[in-house]
Motif scaffolding. Structure first.
Motif, PDB file in Angstrom:
ATOM      1  N   PRO A  90       3.296  18.397   4.531  1.00 30.91           N
ATOM      2  CA  PRO A  90       3.613  17.504   5.638  1.00 30.91           C
ATOM      3  C   PRO A  90       5.101  17.169   5.631  1.00 30.91           C
ATOM      4  N   ALA A  91       5.638  17.002   6.807  1.00 38.62           N
ATOM      5  CA  ALA A  91       7.070  16.771   6.923  1.00 38.62           C
ATOM      6  C   ALA A  91       7.443  15.441   6.286  1.00 38.62           C
ATOM      7  N   SER A  92       8.604  15.405   5.694  1.00 44.49           N
ATOM      8  CA  SER A  92       9.059  14.150   5.105  1.00 44.49           C
ATOM      9  C   SER A  92      10.510  13.932   5.484  1.00 44.49           C
ATOM     10  N   PHE A  93      10.791  12.757   5.995  1.00 46.09           N
ATOM     11  CA  PHE A  93      12.139  12.440   6.437  1.00 46.09           C
ATOM     12  C   PHE A  93      12.830  11.674   5.333  1.00 46.09           C
ATOM     13  N   ARG A  94      13.932  12.233   4.867  1.00 46.35           N
ATOM     14  CA  ARG A  94      14.683  11.543   3.821  1.00 46.35           C
ATOM     15  C   ARG A  94      16.010  11.105   4.394  1.00 46.35           C
ATOM     16  N   GLU A  95      16.260   9.841   4.303  1.00 45.10           N
ATOM     17  CA  GLU A  95      17.507   9.340   4.849  1.00 45.10           C
ATOM     18  C   GLU A  95      18.672   9.920   4.052  1.00 45.10           C
ATOM     19  N   GLY A  96      19.769  10.150   4.698  1.00 44.91           N
ATOM     20  CA  GLY A  96      20.888  10.780   4.030  1.00 44.91           C
ATOM     21  C   GLY A  96      20.933  12.267   4.310  1.00 44.91           C
ATOM     22  N   GLU A  97      19.832  12.785   4.857  1.00 45.90           N
ATOM     23  CA  GLU A  97      19.811  14.197   5.214  1.00 45.90           C
ATOM     24  C   GLU A  97      20.127  14.381   6.687  1.00 45.90           C
ATOM     25  N   ALA A  98      20.563  13.309   7.325  1.00 44.62           N
ATOM     26  CA  ALA A  98      20.772  13.358   8.768  1.00 44.62           C
ATOM     27  C   ALA A  98      21.800  14.418   9.154  1.00 44.62           C
ATOM     28  N   ASP A  99      22.702  14.756   8.243  1.00 45.40           N
ATOM     29  CA  ASP A  99      23.731  15.736   8.576  1.00 45.40           C
ATOM     30  C   ASP A  99      23.285  17.167   8.322  1.00 45.40           C
ATOM     31  N   GLU A 114       9.659  18.831  13.630  1.00 46.20           N
ATOM     32  CA  GLU A 114      10.573  18.141  12.717  1.00 46.20           C
ATOM     33  C   GLU A 114      11.814  17.652  13.464  1.00 46.20           C
ATOM     34  N   LEU A 115      12.304  18.460  14.373  1.00 44.48           N
ATOM     35  CA  LEU A 115      13.451  18.068  15.199  1.00 44.48           C
ATOM     36  C   LEU A 115      13.114  16.823  16.030  1.00 44.48           C
ATOM     37  N   VAL A 116      11.962  16.876  16.704  1.00 47.55           N
ATOM     38  CA  VAL A 116      11.562  15.751  17.560  1.00 47.55           C
ATOM     39  C   VAL A 116      11.381  14.489  16.717  1.00 47.55           C
ATOM     40  N   ARG A 117      10.755  14.663  15.561  1.00 47.02           N
ATOM     41  CA  ARG A 117      10.492  13.510  14.697  1.00 47.02           C
ATOM     42  C   ARG A 117      11.793  12.832  14.275  1.00 47.02           C
ATOM     43  N   GLN A 118      12.741  13.626  13.796  1.00 45.46           N
ATOM     44  CA  GLN A 118      13.998  13.032  13.323  1.00 45.46           C
ATOM     45  C   GLN A 118      14.777  12.385  14.460  1.00 45.46           C
ATOM     46  N   VAL A 119      14.761  13.026  15.626  1.00 47.38           N
ATOM     47  CA  VAL A 119      15.528  12.482  16.752  1.00 47.38           C
ATOM     48  C   VAL A 119      14.931  11.155  17.221  1.00 47.38           C
ATOM     49  N   VAL A 120      13.598  11.082  17.335  1.00 46.89           N
ATOM     50  CA  VAL A 120      13.017   9.837  17.842  1.00 46.89           C
ATOM     51  C   VAL A 120      13.091   8.710  16.806  1.00 46.89           C
ATOM     52  N   ILE A 121      13.004   9.041  15.512  1.00 47.70           N
ATOM     53  CA  ILE A 121      13.114   7.989  14.488  1.00 47.70           C
ATOM     54  C   ILE A 121      14.458   7.280  14.642  1.00 47.70           C
ATOM     55  N   LEU A 122      15.522   8.080  14.796  1.00 44.50           N
ATOM     56  CA  LEU A 122      16.858   7.490  14.864  1.00 44.50           C
ATOM     57  C   LEU A 122      17.078   6.739  16.175  1.00 44.50           C
ATOM     58  N   ALA A 123      16.227   6.985  17.167  1.00 47.58           N
ATOM     59  CA  ALA A 123      16.397   6.321  18.463  1.00 47.58           C
ATOM     60  C   ALA A 123      15.703   4.961  18.520  1.00 47.58           C
ATOM     61  N   VAL A 124      14.820   4.694  17.545  1.00 47.23           N
ATOM     62  CA  VAL A 124      14.092   3.414  17.572  1.00 47.23           C
ATOM     63  C   VAL A 124      15.065   2.287  17.236  1.00 47.23           C
ATOM     64  N   PRO A 125      15.177   1.276  18.097  1.00 51.38           N
ATOM     65  CA  PRO A 125      16.118   0.185  17.800  1.00 51.38           C
ATOM     66  C   PRO A 125      15.638  -0.655  16.621  1.00 51.38           C
ATOM     67  N   THR A 126      16.557  -1.326  15.936  1.00 48.88           N
ATOM     68  CA  THR A 126      16.148  -2.153  14.810  1.00 48.88           C
ATOM     69  C   THR A 126      15.557  -3.474  15.301  1.00 48.88           C
ATOM     70  N   ARG A 127      15.983  -3.932  16.488  1.00 52.08           N
ATOM     71  CA  ARG A 127      15.478  -5.188  17.030  1.00 52.08           C
ATOM     72  C   ARG A 127      15.085  -4.972  18.477  1.00 52.08           C
ATOM     73  N   SER A 128      14.062  -5.695  18.931  1.00 49.96           N
ATOM     74  CA  SER A 128      13.705  -5.624  20.336  1.00 49.96           C
ATOM     75  C   SER A 128      13.022  -6.928  20.728  1.00 49.96           C
ATOM     76  N   LEU A 129      13.260  -7.379  21.955  1.00 51.31           N
ATOM     77  CA  LEU A 129      12.634  -8.604  22.445  1.00 51.31           C
ATOM     78  C   LEU A 129      11.547  -8.250  23.457  1.00 51.31           C
ATOM     79  N   CYS A 130      10.435  -9.020  23.436  1.00 49.53           N
ATOM     80  CA  CYS A 130       9.340  -8.770  24.372  1.00 49.53           C
ATOM     81  C   CYS A 130       9.792  -9.051  25.793  1.00 49.53           C
TER      82      CYS A 130
END
Ligand SMILES: [Zn+2]
Ligand SMILES: [Zn+2]
Length: 168
Positions: A90-99, A114-130
């Protein structure tokens, strides 16, 4: 997210066009309210492979103030280096491998999960308001101030006002 287009990338100048419309791959650590949709164009030039295009989906996040789960639409431009190597399963995303170039091979097919997974993970904002005006939870009693009011604010008399009140 497999595509039988590998042959198109093998020539001296490779090109493949992939339309994405599938559930977001597992392993993002997020809940998704819709599929990943978009367009990815793969190009090969001088033995370097790149992926260009866009992706969109909808992630479910807790509100940063009141914790209410709500849907956040994402739209990301894709501009990544990729490589014809087997994806982890199963795919595993390790931070620091972004490059690092992202692998896009699964047996003898292109696989963009794997491409889609990494791209969408980085697009998720850290904060969001309802909602932009979310009033959050009362820091004293925990009541959701969007739905109810509480008496905490009234009981917390500002000491400066207290001085005034005595003078009067
Ligand atoms: Zn909220
Ligand atoms: Zn309160």
């Amino acid at each position: 997210m497999q595509y039988r287009l590998l042959g198109q990338l093998k020539g001296p100048r490779g090109y493949a066009f992939c339309e994405i419309n599938a559930p977001v791959p597992a392993g993002t650590g997020q809940e998704w309210a819709g599929p990943a949709r978009g367009i990815i164009e793969l190009e090969k030039s001088e033995e370097v492979y790149t992926a260009h295009g866009w992706l969109e989906s909808t992630v479910v996040m807790p509100c940063s103030r009141c914790l209410l789960p709500h849907q956040v639409p994402l739209h990301v431009e894709v501009d990544e280096r990729v490589v014809l190597e087997q994806i982890d399963e199963p795919a595993s995303f390790r931070e620091g491998e972004a490059d690092e170039p992202i692998p896009i091979l699964n047996s003898d097919a292109l696989d963009l999960s794997e491409l889609v997974r990494q791209v969408v993970i980085l697009a998720v904002p850290t904060r969001s308001l309802c909602q932009p005006e979310c009033r959050g939870l009362c820091p004293h009693c925990g009541v959701d101030l969007n739905r109810r009011t509480c008496a905490c604010a009234e009981q917390q008399v500002d000491p400066r006002l207290e001085v005034l009140r005595k003078l009067l």
